[in-house]
Design a protein around this motif. Structure first.
Motif, PDB file in Angstrom:
ATOM      1  N   LEU A 335       0.829  -1.203   0.000  1.00  0.00           N
ATOM      2  CA  LEU A 335       0.000   0.000   0.000  1.00  0.00           C
ATOM      3  C   LEU A 335       0.864   1.254   0.000  1.00  0.00           C
ATOM      4  O   LEU A 335       0.617   2.199  -0.767  1.00  0.00           O
ATOM      5  CB  LEU A 335      -0.923  -0.019   1.222  1.00  0.00           C
ATOM      6  CG  LEU A 335      -1.826   1.200   1.407  1.00  0.00           C
ATOM      7  CD1 LEU A 335      -2.794   1.337   0.241  1.00  0.00           C
ATOM      8  CD2 LEU A 335      -2.602   1.101   2.717  1.00  0.00           C
ATOM      9  N   LEU A 336       1.892   1.284   0.849  1.00  0.00           N
ATOM     10  CA  LEU A 336       2.781   2.443   0.895  1.00  0.00           C
ATOM     11  C   LEU A 336       3.546   2.605  -0.415  1.00  0.00           C
ATOM     12  O   LEU A 336       3.779   3.731  -0.879  1.00  0.00           O
ATOM     13  CB  LEU A 336       3.763   2.297   2.057  1.00  0.00           C
ATOM     14  CG  LEU A 336       3.161   2.292   3.468  1.00  0.00           C
ATOM     15  CD1 LEU A 336       4.251   2.108   4.510  1.00  0.00           C
ATOM     16  CD2 LEU A 336       2.376   3.560   3.728  1.00  0.00           C
ATOM     17  N   ASP A 337       3.896   1.498  -1.004  1.00  0.00           N
ATOM     18  CA  ASP A 337       4.641   1.554  -2.263  1.00  0.00           C
ATOM     19  C   ASP A 337       3.807   2.192  -3.372  1.00  0.00           C
ATOM     20  O   ASP A 337       4.298   3.062  -4.108  1.00  0.00           O
ATOM     21  CB  ASP A 337       5.082   0.144  -2.659  1.00  0.00           C
ATOM     22  CG  ASP A 337       5.903   0.145  -3.942  1.00  0.00           C
ATOM     23  OD1 ASP A 337       6.918   0.856  -4.004  1.00  0.00           O
ATOM     24  OD2 ASP A 337       5.512  -0.556  -4.892  1.00  0.00           O
ATOM     25  N   LEU A 338       2.537   1.788  -3.500  1.00  0.00           N
ATOM     26  CA  LEU A 338       1.675   2.362  -4.534  1.00  0.00           C
ATOM     27  C   LEU A 338       1.274   3.795  -4.215  1.00  0.00           C
ATOM     28  O   LEU A 338       0.904   4.548  -5.124  1.00  0.00           O
ATOM     29  CB  LEU A 338       0.425   1.500  -4.712  1.00  0.00           C
ATOM     30  CG  LEU A 338       0.649   0.137  -5.373  1.00  0.00           C
ATOM     31  CD1 LEU A 338      -0.654  -0.639  -5.467  1.00  0.00           C
ATOM     32  CD2 LEU A 338       1.257   0.299  -6.763  1.00  0.00           C
ATOM     33  N   CYS A 339       1.348   4.176  -2.946  1.00  0.00           N
ATOM     34  CA  CYS A 339       1.059   5.560  -2.553  1.00  0.00           C
ATOM     35  C   CYS A 339       2.311   6.446  -2.616  1.00  0.00           C
ATOM     36  O   CYS A 339       2.268   7.595  -2.188  1.00  0.00           O
ATOM     37  CB  CYS A 339       0.472   5.603  -1.142  1.00  0.00           C
ATOM     38  SG  CYS A 339      -1.181   4.914  -1.009  1.00  0.00           S
ATOM     39  N   THR A 340       3.403   5.905  -3.147  1.00  0.00           N
ATOM     40  CA  THR A 340       4.680   6.613  -3.249  1.00  0.00           C
ATOM     41  C   THR A 340       5.135   7.163  -1.903  1.00  0.00           C
ATOM     42  O   THR A 340       5.557   8.316  -1.787  1.00  0.00           O
ATOM     43  CB  THR A 340       4.605   7.751  -4.292  1.00  0.00           C
ATOM     44  OG1 THR A 340       3.662   8.725  -3.864  1.00  0.00           O
ATOM     45  CG2 THR A 340       4.226   7.216  -5.664  1.00  0.00           C
ATOM     46  N   TYR A 372      -7.150  -5.666  -3.075  1.00  0.00           N
ATOM     47  CA  TYR A 372      -7.509  -4.473  -2.307  1.00  0.00           C
ATOM     48  C   TYR A 372      -6.504  -3.349  -2.539  1.00  0.00           C
ATOM     49  O   TYR A 372      -6.889  -2.201  -2.811  1.00  0.00           O
ATOM     50  CB  TYR A 372      -7.582  -4.799  -0.818  1.00  0.00           C
ATOM     51  CG  TYR A 372      -7.684  -3.540   0.023  1.00  0.00           C
ATOM     52  CD1 TYR A 372      -8.858  -2.792   0.052  1.00  0.00           C
ATOM     53  CD2 TYR A 372      -6.582  -3.085   0.742  1.00  0.00           C
ATOM     54  CE1 TYR A 372      -8.941  -1.623   0.794  1.00  0.00           C
ATOM     55  CE2 TYR A 372      -6.664  -1.914   1.485  1.00  0.00           C
ATOM     56  CZ  TYR A 372      -7.839  -1.187   1.511  1.00  0.00           C
ATOM     57  OH  TYR A 372      -7.914  -0.016   2.225  1.00  0.00           O
ATOM     58  N   VAL A 373      -5.229  -3.657  -2.440  1.00  0.00           N
ATOM     59  CA  VAL A 373      -4.200  -2.617  -2.583  1.00  0.00           C
ATOM     60  C   VAL A 373      -4.211  -2.044  -3.996  1.00  0.00           C
ATOM     61  O   VAL A 373      -4.130  -0.825  -4.185  1.00  0.00           O
ATOM     62  CB  VAL A 373      -2.817  -3.201  -2.236  1.00  0.00           C
ATOM     63  CG1 VAL A 373      -1.724  -2.197  -2.568  1.00  0.00           C
ATOM     64  CG2 VAL A 373      -2.752  -3.585  -0.765  1.00  0.00           C
ATOM     65  N   GLY A 374      -4.330  -2.912  -5.002  1.00  0.00           N
ATOM     66  CA  GLY A 374      -4.340  -2.423  -6.373  1.00  0.00           C
ATOM     67  C   GLY A 374      -5.533  -1.554  -6.691  1.00  0.00           C
ATOM     68  O   GLY A 374      -5.420  -0.589  -7.458  1.00  0.00           O
ATOM     69  N   LYS A 381      -4.231   8.359  -0.701  1.00  0.00           N
ATOM     70  CA  LYS A 381      -3.253   9.379  -1.107  1.00  0.00           C
ATOM     71  C   LYS A 381      -3.635  10.753  -0.567  1.00  0.00           C
ATOM     72  O   LYS A 381      -3.842  11.708  -1.323  1.00  0.00           O
ATOM     73  CB  LYS A 381      -3.118   9.405  -2.626  1.00  0.00           C
ATOM     74  CG  LYS A 381      -2.383   8.192  -3.180  1.00  0.00           C
ATOM     75  CD  LYS A 381      -2.075   8.355  -4.653  1.00  0.00           C
ATOM     76  CE  LYS A 381      -1.223   7.214  -5.169  1.00  0.00           C
ATOM     77  NZ  LYS A 381      -0.865   7.347  -6.581  1.00  0.00           N
ATOM     78  N   GLU A 382      -3.728  10.844   0.719  1.00  0.00           N
ATOM     79  CA  GLU A 382      -3.972  12.112   1.401  1.00  0.00           C
ATOM     80  C   GLU A 382      -3.018  12.203   2.577  1.00  0.00           C
ATOM     81  O   GLU A 382      -2.798  11.223   3.298  1.00  0.00           O
ATOM     82  CB  GLU A 382      -5.422  12.201   1.890  1.00  0.00           C
ATOM     83  CG  GLU A 382      -6.462  12.185   0.783  1.00  0.00           C
ATOM     84  CD  GLU A 382      -7.878  12.271   1.344  1.00  0.00           C
ATOM     85  OE1 GLU A 382      -8.017  12.720   2.506  1.00  0.00           O
ATOM     86  OE2 GLU A 382      -8.814  11.892   0.635  1.00  0.00           O
TER      87      GLU A 382
END
Length: 536
Positions: A335-340, A372-374, A381-382
């Motif tokens: 999740l953190l990875d996709l949220c940069t 879920y993560v994808g 992203k806030e």
């Protein structure tokens, strides 16, 4: 001490976030009276209650932008157009071929204990068209699809298959138009007592004639969400779920939470969770565990609540988020990875959230977490949400280091469950086409031949009519390839290249066909008669 999370300084802004911000501003301008009136009325309705007006995306758009901005000069054109059957889910377009009943009807199978079971039926002519469609599939000649659709412009499976081709070729408008045409054809075949809103009408997914209706609704829902109409998409999600809530053949529970969060229907999500948790164990689905916590957090941020209520909602969201992180630790790092977001070394190096948390996941759990993560990473992203997540990750690590008994309980549950996912979850992942989840599908699913018009058909399908036997040369050719030597592998590669060329030719031919259809003036009759309207 450096925070647990170091936010990346560079952010990527997407159009979807700008749209959501605009819609949220317009929603606030409507005032609390509008929202409170809707919420008070919805409290007395079933959680899967479907409203006719919410099945039309114009209802959602007009609520934000006004009727004049949405309709424009359509009203004057509507007065001049020919009469067509009144439908709720889609409106007949003048660019479509003239509609004549394609041979689909609906019958009432059973009415018992307040539940009515229906099924779609194909007449003899439609069965013959269906056989030709299957011949076209096996011939691997795209021109056969074009000819079939020219002669039968409302054949459902052909529309589904060609819509997938258009979508793959990034012709989204044509792909969406073909699905809407299929939806119109289905609605014109409804039984007089079949209701979209009652929640008491059922369709058996084991019947191939019914499956196409599920698939058309699902694809239409996805298109609506991508067009920026998540509230309308949620209504279709409830409709699909209400057709078979016990079996949920397309596993709509895996997307229900996402749509609720996208359109800020937080109370709807919480209500479904509370009403279904006892008999459906929704807390064992990662998407519900995280999304319900997120819903409570968003409710705690509302301005029109008392400080006491704010504290209660915030505390509830903290508890639920910590439980979700403990139950599904393998979701945090992806999740953190996709949220940069770059996690602090304390988190990434900890055994609980480190690589072992993902490697040690059972196969089915990896599939659910990846889905879920994808799908939902954009909702996180806030900056405010990341601070809230950071706060609770810190508390989880303290509970881990203090050997909280809840950790062992969750570990035992992960070992006992999630060994293999039901077929409806695999079907949902295939149809959603989220690459993070698709990569986790087992080989027995990915190696199966599948077509977009019927992904992963049930093993207990109820066949109402049988296709005539015939000799398929192509099938024999491909089966013979398994018994040949290495030199014939070049033949397989050549066949693959030819198939790709045929798909491209299909796109060109289909666009020419649709253009010809659009400019053809139908000869309307002077007739003013109206047709009455598996993770338990």
């Amino acid at each position: 001490m450096v925070g647990l999370f170091i936010m990346c300084l560079k952010f990527t802004y997407h159009v979807v976030y700008d749209i959501d911000a605009l819609l949220e501003t317009l929603e606030k301008k409507k005032g609390p009276s509008y929202q409170s009136a809707n919420s008070s009325a919805s409290e007395h309705r079933p959680v899967l209650y479907v409203e006719h007006r919410n099945l039309n995306p114009e209802t959602e758009l007009k609520r934000y932008f006004g009727a004049r901005a949405v309709l424009g000069d359509q009203r004057s054109k509507q007065r001049q157009r020919q009469f067509h059957r009144c439908t709720w889910m889609t409106v007949f377009k003048e660019t479509w071929p003239r509609f004549s009943r394609p041979g689909i009807s609906m019958s009432l199978v059973e009415s018992k204990d307040g539940i009515q079971r229906f099924t779609f039926e194909h007449n003899r002519d439609y069965q013959q068209v269906q056989f030709k469609f299957l011949d076209a599939v096996e011939s691997m000649d795209p021109n056969n699809f074009v000819v079939l659709l020219q002669l039968n412009p409302y054949h459902i499976d052909s529309l589904l298959q060609l819509s997938d081709v258009c979508r793959i070729q990034e012709d989204q408008e044509t792909a969406r138009d073909l699905i809407e045409r299929a939806l119109y054809s289905f609605e014109c075949a409804f039984h007089p007592v079949f209701s979209l809103t009652s929640g008491t009408c059922r369709l058996d997914y084991c019947r191939p004639e019914n499956r196409a209706f599920y698939l058309v609704l699902f694809k239409h829902m996805i298109f609506l969400e991508k067009r920026g109409c998540p509230r309308t998409a949620l209504e279709y999600c409830k409709l699909i779920l209400s057709l078979d809530p016990d079996n949920d053949p397309l596993c709509m529970l895996l997307i229900f939470d996402f749509l609720c969060l996208r359109c800020r229907e937080y109370t709807t999500l919480i209500r479904l969770y509370e009403e279904w948790e006892v008999h459906r164990n929704l807390s064992q689905l990662p998407n519900f565990s995280f999304s319900v916590a997120l819903s409570y957090y968003h409710l705690s941020q509302q301005e029109d609540i008392s400080p006491v209520e704010n504290q209660q909602l915030k505390q509830k969201s903290n508890v639920l988020l910590q439980n979700a992180l403990i139950m599904f630790p393998g979701a945090l790092m992806p999740l953190l990875d996709l949220c940069t977001v770059q996690p602090d070394a304390v988190v990434s190096s900890h055994a609980f959230f480190g690589p072992s948390s993902q490697i040690g996941q059972p196969p089915a759990l990896s599939e659910l977490v990846s889905l879920y993560v994808g799908r939902c990473h954009s909702l996180w992203k806030e900056a405010g949400l990341m601070l809230w997540l950071e706060e609770n990750v810190r508390k989880v690590l303290k509970r881990v280091d203090s050997h909280d008994p809840y950790l062992e309980d969750c570990q035992n549950k992960r070992k006992q469950r999630y060994q293999s996912a039901p077929r409806n979850i695999h079907r949902h992942v295939l149809m959603s086409e989220i690459k993070e989840a698709t990569a986790t599908l087992p080989l027995e699913v990915t190696t199966q031949p599948g077509m977009g018009f019927d992904p992963l058909p049930p093993l207990d399908s109820i066949v109402s009519y049988i296709r005539p036997e015939r000799y398929y040369l192509n099938a024999l050719k491909f089966s013979a390839l398994y018994d040949t030597g290495p030199e014939d592998r070049q033949e397989v590669a050549r066949a693959g290249r030819e198939l790709n060329q045929e798909v491209n030719r299909l796109m060109v031919a289909m666009r020419d066909m649709l253009a010809n259809i659009q400019f053809r003036e139908p000869q309307w009759e002077n007739n003013h008669e109206r047709d009455e309207e598996e993770w338990d």
